[in-house]
Design a protein around this motif. Structure first.
Motif, PDB file in Angstrom:
ATOM      1  N   LYS A 221       6.576 -32.990  85.719  1.00  0.00           N
ATOM      2  CA  LYS A 221       6.270 -31.566  85.542  1.00  0.00           C
ATOM      3  C   LYS A 221       7.416 -30.872  84.829  1.00  0.00           C
ATOM      4  O   LYS A 221       7.198 -30.027  83.957  1.00  0.00           O
ATOM      5  CB  LYS A 221       6.050 -30.912  86.902  1.00  0.00           C
ATOM      6  CG  LYS A 221       4.685 -31.210  87.461  1.00  0.00           C
ATOM      7  CD  LYS A 221       4.404 -30.289  88.657  1.00  0.00           C
ATOM      8  CE  LYS A 221       3.394 -30.921  89.577  1.00  0.00           C
ATOM      9  NZ  LYS A 221       3.892 -31.221  90.912  1.00  0.00           N
ATOM     10  N   ALA A 222       8.646 -31.220  85.223  1.00  0.00           N
ATOM     11  CA  ALA A 222       9.799 -30.573  84.605  1.00  0.00           C
ATOM     12  C   ALA A 222       9.834 -30.855  83.103  1.00  0.00           C
ATOM     13  O   ALA A 222      10.041 -29.947  82.297  1.00  0.00           O
ATOM     14  CB  ALA A 222      11.087 -31.061  85.267  1.00  0.00           C
ATOM     15  N   SER A 223       9.558 -32.108  82.713  1.00  0.00           N
ATOM     16  CA  SER A 223       9.593 -32.455  81.282  1.00  0.00           C
ATOM     17  C   SER A 223       8.574 -31.632  80.520  1.00  0.00           C
ATOM     18  O   SER A 223       8.853 -31.101  79.441  1.00  0.00           O
ATOM     19  CB  SER A 223       9.254 -33.926  81.051  1.00  0.00           C
ATOM     20  OG  SER A 223      10.027 -34.747  81.846  1.00  0.00           O
ATOM     21  N   ALA A 224       7.362 -31.536  81.093  1.00  0.00           N
ATOM     22  CA  ALA A 224       6.305 -30.804  80.412  1.00  0.00           C
ATOM     23  C   ALA A 224       6.716 -29.345  80.220  1.00  0.00           C
ATOM     24  O   ALA A 224       6.524 -28.747  79.162  1.00  0.00           O
ATOM     25  CB  ALA A 224       5.017 -30.893  81.205  1.00  0.00           C
ATOM     26  N   MET A 225       7.331 -28.802  81.243  1.00  0.00           N
ATOM     27  CA  MET A 225       7.753 -27.394  81.203  1.00  0.00           C
ATOM     28  C   MET A 225       8.831 -27.168  80.134  1.00  0.00           C
ATOM     29  O   MET A 225       8.769 -26.209  79.356  1.00  0.00           O
ATOM     30  CB  MET A 225       8.305 -27.081  82.606  1.00  0.00           C
ATOM     31  CG  MET A 225       8.442 -25.648  82.914  1.00  0.00           C
ATOM     32  SD  MET A 225       6.804 -24.921  83.014  1.00  0.00           S
ATOM     33  CE  MET A 225       7.278 -23.226  82.992  1.00  0.00           C
ATOM     34  N   ILE A 226       9.809 -28.050  80.099  1.00  0.00           N
ATOM     35  CA  ILE A 226      10.916 -27.898  79.142  1.00  0.00           C
ATOM     36  C   ILE A 226      10.377 -27.964  77.713  1.00  0.00           C
ATOM     37  O   ILE A 226      10.697 -27.136  76.855  1.00  0.00           O
ATOM     38  CB  ILE A 226      11.970 -29.017  79.349  1.00  0.00           C
ATOM     39  CG1 ILE A 226      12.556 -28.961  80.748  1.00  0.00           C
ATOM     40  CG2 ILE A 226      13.070 -28.942  78.292  1.00  0.00           C
ATOM     41  CD1 ILE A 226      13.250 -30.236  81.179  1.00  0.00           C
ATOM     42  N   VAL A 227       9.525 -28.955  77.484  1.00  0.00           N
ATOM     43  CA  VAL A 227       8.978 -29.167  76.144  1.00  0.00           C
ATOM     44  C   VAL A 227       8.115 -27.975  75.731  1.00  0.00           C
ATOM     45  O   VAL A 227       8.196 -27.474  74.600  1.00  0.00           O
ATOM     46  CB  VAL A 227       8.168 -30.488  76.116  1.00  0.00           C
ATOM     47  CG1 VAL A 227       7.323 -30.596  74.876  1.00  0.00           C
ATOM     48  CG2 VAL A 227       9.111 -31.678  76.232  1.00  0.00           C
ATOM     49  N   LEU A 228       7.319 -27.492  76.671  1.00  0.00           N
ATOM     50  CA  LEU A 228       6.443 -26.354  76.391  1.00  0.00           C
ATOM     51  C   LEU A 228       7.259 -25.099  76.053  1.00  0.00           C
ATOM     52  O   LEU A 228       6.981 -24.410  75.066  1.00  0.00           O
ATOM     53  CB  LEU A 228       5.583 -26.095  77.633  1.00  0.00           C
ATOM     54  CG  LEU A 228       4.315 -25.327  77.395  1.00  0.00           C
ATOM     55  CD1 LEU A 228       3.332 -26.225  76.657  1.00  0.00           C
ATOM     56  CD2 LEU A 228       3.695 -24.882  78.730  1.00  0.00           C
ATOM     57  N   LEU A 229       8.246 -24.824  76.876  1.00  0.00           N
ATOM     58  CA  LEU A 229       9.042 -23.616  76.646  1.00  0.00           C
ATOM     59  C   LEU A 229       9.792 -23.684  75.322  1.00  0.00           C
ATOM     60  O   LEU A 229       9.846 -22.723  74.560  1.00  0.00           O
ATOM     61  CB  LEU A 229      10.040 -23.407  77.794  1.00  0.00           C
ATOM     62  CG  LEU A 229       9.434 -22.855  79.084  1.00  0.00           C
ATOM     63  CD1 LEU A 229      10.451 -22.878  80.221  1.00  0.00           C
ATOM     64  CD2 LEU A 229       8.937 -21.428  78.872  1.00  0.00           C
ATOM     65  N   ASP A 230      10.365 -24.848  75.035  1.00  0.00           N
ATOM     66  CA  ASP A 230      11.114 -24.986  73.777  1.00  0.00           C
ATOM     67  C   ASP A 230      10.206 -24.733  72.577  1.00  0.00           C
ATOM     68  O   ASP A 230      10.564 -24.038  71.631  1.00  0.00           O
ATOM     69  CB  ASP A 230      11.743 -26.381  73.687  1.00  0.00           C
ATOM     70  CG  ASP A 230      12.571 -26.534  72.428  1.00  0.00           C
ATOM     71  OD1 ASP A 230      13.694 -25.998  72.407  1.00  0.00           O
ATOM     72  OD2 ASP A 230      12.081 -27.145  71.458  1.00  0.00           O
ATOM     73  N   THR A 231       8.991 -25.300  72.649  1.00  0.00           N
ATOM     74  CA  THR A 231       8.054 -25.163  71.535  1.00  0.00           C
ATOM     75  C   THR A 231       7.600 -23.714  71.384  1.00  0.00           C
ATOM     76  O   THR A 231       7.543 -23.174  70.272  1.00  0.00           O
ATOM     77  CB  THR A 231       6.835 -26.081  71.783  1.00  0.00           C
ATOM     78  OG1 THR A 231       7.333 -27.390  72.076  1.00  0.00           O
ATOM     79  CG2 THR A 231       5.937 -26.137  70.584  1.00  0.00           C
ATOM     80  N   LEU A 232       7.301 -23.112  72.512  1.00  0.00           N
ATOM     81  CA  LEU A 232       6.850 -21.722  72.503  1.00  0.00           C
ATOM     82  C   LEU A 232       7.911 -20.808  71.881  1.00  0.00           C
ATOM     83  O   LEU A 232       7.621 -19.950  71.043  1.00  0.00           O
ATOM     84  CB  LEU A 232       6.599 -21.303  73.962  1.00  0.00           C
ATOM     85  CG  LEU A 232       5.572 -20.222  74.181  1.00  0.00           C
ATOM     86  CD1 LEU A 232       4.213 -20.714  73.717  1.00  0.00           C
ATOM     87  CD2 LEU A 232       5.511 -19.861  75.668  1.00  0.00           C
ATOM     88  N   ILE A 233       9.142 -21.021  72.270  1.00  0.00           N
ATOM     89  CA  ILE A 233      10.214 -20.161  71.768  1.00  0.00           C
ATOM     90  C   ILE A 233      10.409 -20.366  70.257  1.00  0.00           C
ATOM     91  O   ILE A 233      10.609 -19.410  69.509  1.00  0.00           O
ATOM     92  CB  ILE A 233      11.550 -20.452  72.514  1.00  0.00           C
ATOM     93  CG1 ILE A 233      11.399 -20.201  74.006  1.00  0.00           C
ATOM     94  CG2 ILE A 233      12.699 -19.646  71.923  1.00  0.00           C
ATOM     95  CD1 ILE A 233      11.129 -18.801  74.433  1.00  0.00           C
ATOM     96  N   ALA A 234      10.308 -21.619  69.804  1.00  0.00           N
ATOM     97  CA  ALA A 234      10.448 -21.872  68.362  1.00  0.00           C
ATOM     98  C   ALA A 234       9.347 -21.144  67.598  1.00  0.00           C
ATOM     99  O   ALA A 234       9.592 -20.525  66.560  1.00  0.00           O
ATOM    100  CB  ALA A 234      10.394 -23.367  68.079  1.00  0.00           C
TER     101      ALA A 234
END
Ligand code: PHE
Length: 463
Positions: free
Chosen positions: A249-262
């Protein structure tokens, strides 16, 4: 005496720290520019596929190796795979060292532009100011460059000195909400600008005829940089995860947030550019131009950004905060290696590593014309100075080869039991998910990353 290993105080703390590492200049400086160069749309779609199909599985692999071994990258790879893999870990530490040495220079520019935009808040941009000239003058001003990058390096050292909980996690908990808040404010105000529709169309409407094999490889290469993969940052942060915290879950969250911010950052920047009708000029100013030449000018140009003179300094605070939560993860990779493998205490290790990196930062800071000998040295053709050399070497060679090694370690060298026990925690039916991950880490990711390495070896350049 060996101190007990520190852990994140909670899952949220860990996710914020790792997201802080991921969100950085990659999101604000590199991604918008390469999206521009590659004509948006189809490139963005390919980038999303690379993040999901290659970035996410490697993120999970790095975190699981860290959590399993509870060691920083050299010790972790030795423990998880075998003694010879310590060299792969050392490659990661070296990569962190080199990356940090030039990253603080751009981070320092955000401090400079913060100060300048605060100065212009009251009276606006002084008549006749050329932002292109201003950028050239500040980057070629040796004392200024050294002061800015030293300031940024000292802030990084101070946080790493305080350790995992009191330093890294606390700063992430404090700064990330501020960063999200500023970004949201900028996004909302960009919707009030006339160029927002055109900008969104450019970013999200795919036109596949524009897509070249180079742009696919560039998207893939960038997914390493932006997610902090391929050099052990996520192995190191993973080593501070306690047993009961979930990696998936943590990996999915990190990846999602990074992409969203970009994506949000890109929408904001392009909206400003389209509103001003500056499309033609932007490409000419090169990678740093969008962030430090086009945008500051547009923030202060009449009729482009509502409340632009207030938002401009906030924008550079955003850049500085994003950069700082990344530099601490870079220094932590190097420092934790020295702590774990050389048995030196955190305080001393932080100063030693921070100081050693800064020696190279001096070369990076003097890469922009202030010191002719230093700004003209060319190790790779067309990449003059330590700054360009280091960025080229890290993005093209170090991160992809490091990432490739991680796919082999987690997919082929570690046993199925060893990885399954980390990813499936018994509370959820993880069998299917685990097998999907395994296919990606064994086949899809190494094939894709292998393609980058081969094309770089044949002379392609992604930075
Ligand atoms: N992910 C960071 C960014 O996007 C850069 C980084 C790479 C940080 C590797 C740590 C490790 O700016």
């Amino acid at each position: 005496m060996q101190e007990e290993r520190a852990h994140w105080t909670s899952n949220v703390g860990f996710v914020l720290a790792a997201t802080g590492s991921a969100i950085g200049l990659g999101n604000l400086w590199k991604f918008p520019f390469i999206t521009w160069e590659n004509n948006g749309g189809a490139f963005v779609l390919v980038y999303l596929l690379c993040i999901a199909g290659v970035g996410l599985p490697i993120m999970m692999a790095e975190l699981l190796i860290g959590r399993k071994t509870q060691k920083s990258v050299v010790g972790a790879l030795k423990d998880a795979v075998g003694p010879a893999w310590g060299y792969v870990g050392a490659w990661g530490v070296l990569c962190g060292f080199i990356l940090l040495s030039y990253y603080t220079v751009i981070a320092g520019w955000s401090l400079y532009y913060f100060a300048r935009t605060v100065g212009w808040m009251a009276g606006g941009l002084p008549a006749g100011t050329s932002l292109g000239d201003l950028f050239g003058a500040q980057s070629a001003n040796a004392p200024l460059q050294l002061t800015l990058s030293l300031g940024f390096s000292l802030a990084t050292v101070a946080i790493v000195y305080l350790g995992v909980q009191r330093g890294i996690e606390r700063i992430a908990r404090l700064f990330l909400p501020i960063l999200f808040g500023i970004l949201l404010l900028l996004l909302v105000s960009s919707f009030a600008m006339s160029g927002s529709g055109e900008a969104i169309g450019f970013i999200f409407r795919p036109s596949f005829s524009e897509l070249t094999p180079e742009s696919v490889l560039e998207a893939l290469g960038h997914s390493f940089f932006t997610l902090s993969l391929g050099m052990g940052a996520m192995v190191t942060y993973g080593s501070y995860i306690a047993r009961h915290q979930s990696i998936v879950k943590a990996s999915a969250m990190i990846v999602l947030l990074d992409t969203l911010i970009a994506l949000i950052a890109t929408v904001i920047m392009f909206t400003v550019i389209f509103t001003a009708g500056m499309q033609d000029q932007v490409g000419e100013t090169g990678t740093v131009g969008m962030l430090f030449i086009a945008l500051p000018q547009l923030f202060f140009q009449e009729g482009v950004v509502p409340f632009g003179s207030l938002l401009a300094p906030l924008f550079y605070v955003l850049v500085a905060l994003a950069a700082l939560t990344s530099t601490i993860s870079l220094l932590e990779v190097v420092t934790s290696y020295v702590i774990d493998e050389k048995g030196i205490g955190r305080h001393k290790a932080t100063f030693l590593c921070g100081g050693a990196v800064f020696v190279f930062t001096i070369f990076a800071a003097l890469s922009f014309g202030s010191t002719p000998g230093l700004s003209t040295i060319e190790l790779f053709s067309g990449k003059a100075g330590w700054f360009n050399t280091a960025d080229h070497f890290v993005s093209n060679w170090m991160l992809p080869t490091g990432g490739f090694a991680i796919t082999l370690a987690a997919g082929w060298f570690m046993t199925r039991d060893a990885t399954e026990s980390e990813l499936v925690d018994g509370t959820e039916p993880g069998w299917f998910r685990y097998n999907v991950w395994r296919i990606f880490i064994r086949y899809v990711a190494p094939a894709a990353v292998g393609a980058i390495i081969i094309s770089v070896a044949f002379g392609r350049d992604f930075s």
